[in-house]
Design a protein around this motif. Structure first.
Motif, PDB file in Angstrom:
ATOM      1  N   LEU A  26       0.666  -1.241  -0.039  1.00 24.35           N
ATOM      2  CA  LEU A  26      -0.071   0.012  -0.201  1.00 24.35           C
ATOM      3  C   LEU A  26       0.756   1.228   0.045  1.00 24.35           C
ATOM      4  CD1 LEU A  26      -2.865   1.012   0.409  1.00 24.35           C
ATOM      5  CD2 LEU A  26      -2.733   1.031   2.507  1.00 24.35           C
ATOM      6  N   GLY A  27       2.031   1.401   0.844  1.00 24.29           N
ATOM      7  CA  GLY A  27       2.878   2.256   0.883  1.00 24.29           C
ATOM      8  C   GLY A  27       3.566   2.712  -0.540  1.00 24.29           C
ATOM      9  N   PHE A  28       3.989   1.379  -1.285  1.00 22.13           N
ATOM     10  CA  PHE A  28       4.354   1.734  -2.711  1.00 22.13           C
ATOM     11  C   PHE A  28       3.420   2.200  -3.679  1.00 22.13           C
ATOM     12  CE2 PHE A  28       7.493  -2.090  -1.550  1.00 22.13           C
ATOM     13  CZ  PHE A  28       8.497  -1.279  -1.194  1.00 22.13           C
ATOM     14  N   VAL A  29       2.212   1.926  -3.476  1.00 16.05           N
ATOM     15  CA  VAL A  29       1.252   2.457  -4.346  1.00 16.05           C
ATOM     16  C   VAL A  29       0.938   3.758  -4.095  1.00 16.05           C
ATOM     17  CG1 VAL A  29      -1.259   2.291  -5.253  1.00 16.05           C
ATOM     18  CG2 VAL A  29       0.338   0.021  -5.025  1.00 16.05           C
ATOM     19  N   LEU A  30       0.644   4.240  -2.871  1.00 13.52           N
ATOM     20  CA  LEU A  30       0.305   5.702  -2.464  1.00 13.52           C
ATOM     21  C   LEU A  30       1.350   6.578  -2.559  1.00 13.52           C
ATOM     22  CD1 LEU A  30      -1.676   4.945   0.674  1.00 13.52           C
ATOM     23  CD2 LEU A  30      -2.474   5.254  -1.395  1.00 13.52           C
ATOM     24  N   GLU A  31       2.565   6.057  -2.525  1.00 10.03           N
ATOM     25  CA  GLU A  31       3.912   7.064  -2.869  1.00 10.03           C
ATOM     26  C   GLU A  31       3.727   8.100  -1.899  1.00 10.03           C
ATOM     27  OE1 GLU A  31       3.451   7.516  -7.179  1.00 10.03           O
ATOM     28  OE2 GLU A  31       5.491   6.569  -7.210  1.00 10.03           O
ATOM     29  N   ARG A  32       3.232   8.056  -0.674  1.00  9.51           N
ATOM     30  CA  ARG A  32       3.483   9.164   0.260  1.00  9.51           C
ATOM     31  C   ARG A  32       4.740   9.382   0.720  1.00  9.51           C
ATOM     32  NH1 ARG A  32      -1.168  10.406   2.990  1.00  9.51           N
ATOM     33  NH2 ARG A  32       0.013  12.188   3.998  1.00  9.51           N
ATOM     34  N   PHE A  33       5.386   8.262   0.552  1.00 15.52           N
ATOM     35  CA  PHE A  33       6.974   8.246   0.935  1.00 15.52           C
ATOM     36  C   PHE A  33       7.667   7.557  -0.095  1.00 15.52           C
ATOM     37  CE2 PHE A  33       4.963   8.058   5.145  1.00 15.52           C
ATOM     38  CZ  PHE A  33       5.452   9.136   5.673  1.00 15.52           C
ATOM     39  N   THR A 508       5.132  -4.595 -11.354  1.00 14.39           N
ATOM     40  CA  THR A 508       6.063  -3.842 -11.826  1.00 14.39           C
ATOM     41  C   THR A 508       5.686  -2.265 -11.927  1.00 14.39           C
ATOM     42  OG1 THR A 508       7.594  -5.832 -12.374  1.00 14.39           O
ATOM     43  CG2 THR A 508       7.965  -3.457 -13.252  1.00 14.39           C
ATOM     44  N   GLU A 509       4.424  -2.265 -12.578  1.00 10.09           N
ATOM     45  CA  GLU A 509       3.959  -1.085 -13.171  1.00 10.09           C
ATOM     46  C   GLU A 509       3.306  -0.170 -11.979  1.00 10.09           C
ATOM     47  OE1 GLU A 509       4.071  -0.031 -16.001  1.00 10.09           O
ATOM     48  OE2 GLU A 509       4.320  -1.905 -17.111  1.00 10.09           O
ATOM     49  N   ILE A 510       3.124  -0.704 -10.588  1.00 11.51           N
ATOM     50  CA  ILE A 510       2.778   0.114  -9.655  1.00 11.51           C
ATOM     51  C   ILE A 510       3.840   0.225  -8.414  1.00 11.51           C
ATOM     52  CG2 ILE A 510       0.176  -0.051 -10.236  1.00 11.51           C
ATOM     53  CD1 ILE A 510       0.074  -2.490  -8.274  1.00 11.51           C
ATOM     54  N   ILE A 511       4.660  -0.769  -8.383  1.00 12.25           N
ATOM     55  CA  ILE A 511       5.637  -0.620  -7.503  1.00 12.25           C
ATOM     56  C   ILE A 511       6.915  -0.787  -8.076  1.00 12.25           C
ATOM     57  CG2 ILE A 511       3.971  -1.291  -5.510  1.00 12.25           C
ATOM     58  CD1 ILE A 511       5.687  -4.048  -5.615  1.00 12.25           C
ATOM     59  N   PRO A 553       5.029   5.689 -16.095  1.00 15.68           N
ATOM     60  CA  PRO A 553       5.999   6.354 -15.855  1.00 15.68           C
ATOM     61  C   PRO A 553       6.935   6.232 -14.707  1.00 15.68           C
ATOM     62  CG  PRO A 553       4.322   8.037 -15.589  1.00 15.68           C
ATOM     63  CD  PRO A 553       3.810   6.448 -15.925  1.00 15.68           C
ATOM     64  N   ILE A 554       6.066   5.650 -13.854  1.00 16.49           N
ATOM     65  CA  ILE A 554       6.931   5.397 -12.572  1.00 16.49           C
ATOM     66  C   ILE A 554       7.459   3.834 -12.259  1.00 16.49           C
ATOM     67  CG2 ILE A 554       5.545   6.866 -11.160  1.00 16.49           C
ATOM     68  CD1 ILE A 554       3.784   4.641 -10.291  1.00 16.49           C
ATOM     69  N   GLY A 555       7.138   2.874 -13.286  1.00 13.38           N
ATOM     70  CA  GLY A 555       7.427   1.590 -13.009  1.00 13.38           C
ATOM     71  C   GLY A 555       9.261   1.332 -13.426  1.00 13.38           C
ATOM     72  N   TYR A 556       9.562   1.994 -14.121  1.00 12.88           N
ATOM     73  CA  TYR A 556      11.048   2.067 -14.476  1.00 12.88           C
ATOM     74  C   TYR A 556      11.949   3.654 -14.461  1.00 12.88           C
ATOM     75  CZ  TYR A 556      14.986  -0.774 -16.134  1.00 12.88           C
ATOM     76  OH  TYR A 556      16.405  -1.289 -16.279  1.00 12.88           O
TER      77      TYR A 556
END
Length: 596
Positions: A26-33, A508-511, A553-556
């Motif tokens: 969940l943290g990876f997906v939300l990208e708050r950190f 991979t596309e989301i984390i 654009p965030i997967g790689y």
């Protein structure tokens, strides 16, 4: 109370491990950190719960993959420092002037090959401005070329074991789980199939799905990022008597000739065949690294002084400074700027955002926020720091190219590849020896070598290795395998490959791709053993799926680079990336089923 908590954790640690993993996801997906912070917090949670011991934590630092990845970062940095990649780009631009479309094909082939043996992130960094110039030469929007640049670099990186950090990481995790070691070209047959399919699809996708804005719109905004400078032809140099068009440094992609000044006359056109004379001045616009590199050229004297031509080259310091709005010389010519006459310094160049000062260096009228590059003895430079009309005075972070060292850097990389390819030496050992060689031969300085390492990548890898070990120790992996085994008992091996690729690819596309590699690889190995099938096809599927990130654009990392440079929208990646995912995924799974 504490003891009861420990007992409860011990009884349910497999489930608790999955809960922690879910929160991390969940943290990876939300990208708050940042992903690195999420991974470290996950590691801390396992340590706090006692699922991961201190001994287990420190054991991950013995994993060879992160060290090998760091060494490959440094070898790639040496190729940048010696101007090797820049020289390749220069050749492409030279070809583009005569055969633009052929040069475009050659550039993509070069990116593909380079990404197979270098970390593909610096390759894309170097090629972004080159691609923008090619877009201008072809009359295309840079958006039609930048995203394909990233995609080709990704495809090239999946061709060999050392093409991406993900490949090395999956191989290391597989080795730690008892599988035979991967060779440097073990995955190359599958990679070539995926590459051919991906490039073929890209030819169609680039025409149909990529935005088609006004040609060169982005390139124009990048055109004026360099410094205006000028060089004087010295009397006893080898350039005297040579036509302007044959001057070697004028053939480089990031050096543009603005004009030839002879006496009081400045000519801007029709000067390629003009024979140089002693004292001629070449007015240039060039990037900072090239400007610094020209200081080593003994055939020219670079920059502007107020009569102080006796500055010793070996005693010089170089600083950048920004002209403050309060500067009393705003609107005056650069030759009239006060500190130039008051100090024994030389102005090497002046830069202005999105514009080129002019007409030449001494007659450029300064404006607020102009940047000047100044060199001189330490005692003279020190006085600039106290000047209230100069902002941000400090040493430049850019370095000159060490082109004479390029054969050594290329040789070091080739030696690493050959030693690993013929199983003469482990890839990690060979890479470390290669790093030692390029350091001792001064292809790159030690501080630059460490700066070329992406610390975020290494910290993420170490943290996720610890998380993966905790999930294994807690029984979480066994719990997942136990639940999946009955469902997959009768599934044929080729379907397992497809399922593995789809799951790893979507994650991979989301984390981050390295996190996926570390989490999924041991899971599929355990699942394969439980089902009694060969784990290698599933591991290779993870290796490719964790790198083949096209839809976001965030997967790689390379996608992120061109996302910013090309001013794309998120939806642009969805339109072009989803078809790429489908085509490359289908080709990869078919190749794994037939060739592995």
């Amino acid at each position: 109370m504490i003891e009861a908590l420990r007992v409860a954790v011990a009884e349910h640690q497999a489930t608790i491990g999955l809960v922690v993993l879910g929160l991390m996801f969940l943290g990876f997906v939300l990208e708050r950190f940042p992903a690195t912070v999420v991974a470290i917090l996950g590691t801390c949670a396992f340590l706090f719960l006692g699922i991961l011991s201190g001994k287990d934590l420190f054991s991950v630092f013995s994993n060879p993959a992160p060290v090998t990845i760091g060494a490959m970062f440094i070898l790639s940095g040496a190729l940048l420092r010696t101007g090797t990649l820049d020289a390749i780009a220069n050749r492409i631009i030279a070809r583009a002037q005569q055969h633009p479309r052929l040069a475009l094909v050659e550039m993509f082939v070069g990116v593909y090959v380079a990404s197979a043996f270098l970390n593909n992130t610096p390759v894309v960094v170097v090629m972004i401005p080159i691609m923008m110039k090619l877009a201008g030469a072809l009359g295309l929007s840079a958006k039609r070329l930048l995203m394909p640049l990233s995609f080709v670099a990704i495809l090239g990186g999946t061709t060999t074991l050392i093409g991406t950090s993900t490949n090395l990481l999956v191989a290391a995790v597989a080795d730690a789980n008892g599988l035979d070691r991967f060779g440097i070209f073990t995955i190359t047959p599958v990679g070539l199939v995926a590459g051919v399919a991906g490039v073929t699809a890209l030819l169609y996708i680039a025409r149909r799905f990529l935005p088609d804005e006004a040609p060169n719109q982005i390139a124009l905004s990048q055109e004026h990022r360099g410094f205006l400078s000028e060089v004087r032809i010295v009397k006893d140099g080898t350039l005297v008597g040579k036509p302007v068009g044959e001057v070697p440094f004028l053939k480089r992609a990031n050096v543009k000739l603005v004009g030839l000044k002879r006496g009081a006359t400045l000519r801007r056109t029709g000067i390629a065949d003009e024979v140089l004379e002693a004292g001629d001045l070449l007015v240039l616009r060039l990037e900072l690294a090239e400007l610094l590199s020209l200081r080593e050229n003994r055939n020219v004297v670079i920059g502007l002084t107020a009569g102080h031509d006796d500055i010793a080259h070996d005693s010089e310091e170089i600083v950048e400074a920004m002209i403050a709005p309060s500067h009393p010389a705003i609107g005056r010519r650069l030759i009239e700027i006060p500190f130039l006459s008051a100090l024994r310094v030389r102005i090497l160049g002046v830069a202005r955002f999105r514009k080129t000062p002019g007409p030449d260096l001494p007659n450029a009228r300064i404006q607020a926020v102009d940047r000047v590059l100044v060199t001189g003895p330490a005692d003279q430079i020190e006085q600039m720091y106290a000047n209230p009309h100069l902002y941000g005075v400090g040493s430049t972070t850019e370095r000159e190219f060490r082109r004479s060292k390029a054969p050594l850097a290329i040789g070091a990389l080739l030696a690493v590849v050959l030693l690993a390819a013929f199983n003469i030496m482990d890839i990690g050992v060979a890479a470390i020896i290669g790093v030692g060689f390029i350091l001792v031969t001064r292809c790159i300085d030690a501080d630059e070598a460490w700066d070329s390492i992406d610390g975020n990548v290494l910290v993420l890898i170490f943290a996720m290795l610890a998380v993966g070990l905790a999930l294994e120790n807690s029984g979480s992996v066994a719990l997942i395998v136990g639940e999946l085994t009955p469902l997959l008992r009768d599934v044929p091996p080729w379907a397992l490959v497809i399922a593995t690729y789809v799951v790893a690819g979507l994650l991979t596309e989301i984390i981050t791709n390295n996190a996926v590699a570390i989490l999924v690889t041991p899971l599929v190995i355990a699942l394969a053993r439980e089902l009694g099938v060969d784990p290698y096809p599933l591991v290779i599927a993870v290796m490719f799926a964790a790198s083949a990130s096209f839809a976001t654009p965030i997967g790689y990392q390379t996608n992120t680079l061109v996302y910013a440079a090309g001013n794309y929208r998120f939806a642009d990646f969805l339109r072009a990336g989803i078809p790429m995912m489908l085509v490359v995924g289908a080709a990869t799974c078919a190749a794994i089923a037939l060739l592995v």
